[in-house]
Design an enzyme around this catalytic site. Structure first.
Site, PDB file in Angstrom:
ATOM      1  N   CYS A  48       0.803  -1.006   0.177  1.00  0.00           N
ATOM      2  CA  CYS A  48      -0.082  -0.054  -0.086  1.00  0.00           C
ATOM      3  C   CYS A  48       0.731   1.429  -0.321  1.00  0.00           C
ATOM      4  O   CYS A  48       1.651   1.062   0.642  1.00  0.00           O
ATOM      5  CB  CYS A  48      -0.629   0.160   1.145  1.00  0.00           C
ATOM      6  SG  CYS A  48      -2.324   1.463   1.469  1.00  0.00           S
ATOM      7  N   CYS A 120      -8.379  -4.697 -10.355  1.00  0.00           N
ATOM      8  CA  CYS A 120      -8.019  -3.746 -11.170  1.00  0.00           C
ATOM      9  C   CYS A 120      -7.484  -2.297 -10.098  1.00  0.00           C
ATOM     10  O   CYS A 120      -8.000  -2.203  -9.602  1.00  0.00           O
ATOM     11  CB  CYS A 120      -9.463  -3.299 -11.893  1.00  0.00           C
ATOM     12  SG  CYS A 120      -8.689  -2.314 -13.007  1.00  0.00           S
TER      13      CYS A 120
HETATM   14 FE    FE Z   1      -3.065   0.703   3.509  1.00  0.00          FE
END
Ligand code: FE
Length: 131
Positions: A48, A120
């Protein structure tokens, strides 16, 4: 998930680039074929971009032809969460990081077997760590 990362918009603005903020906190979408990773093939883990949680592996990355990095599964199911998104007049499943809530992209049911799923994902929501 334990240890959620919670910040105000002002705090996120200081940590993220403007394009990251637009996608991850305002659920924007980068232009197809514009991101860093749609055509990446290196063995890697994609974390992330906002909180560093390991989300996707090159092992499940596949060529979707869409211009966005596409994966058949997250590294572990609890790493991402989905919610219904009715914008654009159609119902899609929005995908976000389970730790910081950062928007990643959408998941569709036209992916490769066995999962049949296509995550996606915006490149700008990811950071590639080559392994
Ligand atoms: Fe995160």
């Amino acid at each position: 998930m334990n240890g959620k990362v919670v910040k105000t918009d002002d705090e996120w603005r200081k940590l993220l680039s403007s394009s990251q903020f637009r996608v991850m906190r305002e659920k924007g979408t980068e232009r197809a074929f514009s991101g860093a990773y749609w055509n990446a093939h290196e063995k890697s883990v994609y974390v992330c971009a906002a909180c560093g949680l390991e989300l996707f592996s090159s092992d499940t990355k596949f060529e979707s032809g869409t211009g966005w990095p596409s994966f058949s599964a997250p590294i572990a199911g609890e790493r991402v969460e989905t919610e219904s998104d009715a914008s654009l007049g159609i119902t899609r499943s929005e995908v976000h990081c389970a730790r910081c809530g950062g928007h990643l992209g959408h998941v569709f049911d036209d992916g490769p077997k066995p999962s049949g799923l296509r995550y996606c994902i915006n490149s700008v929501s990811l950071y590639q760590e080559k392994r």
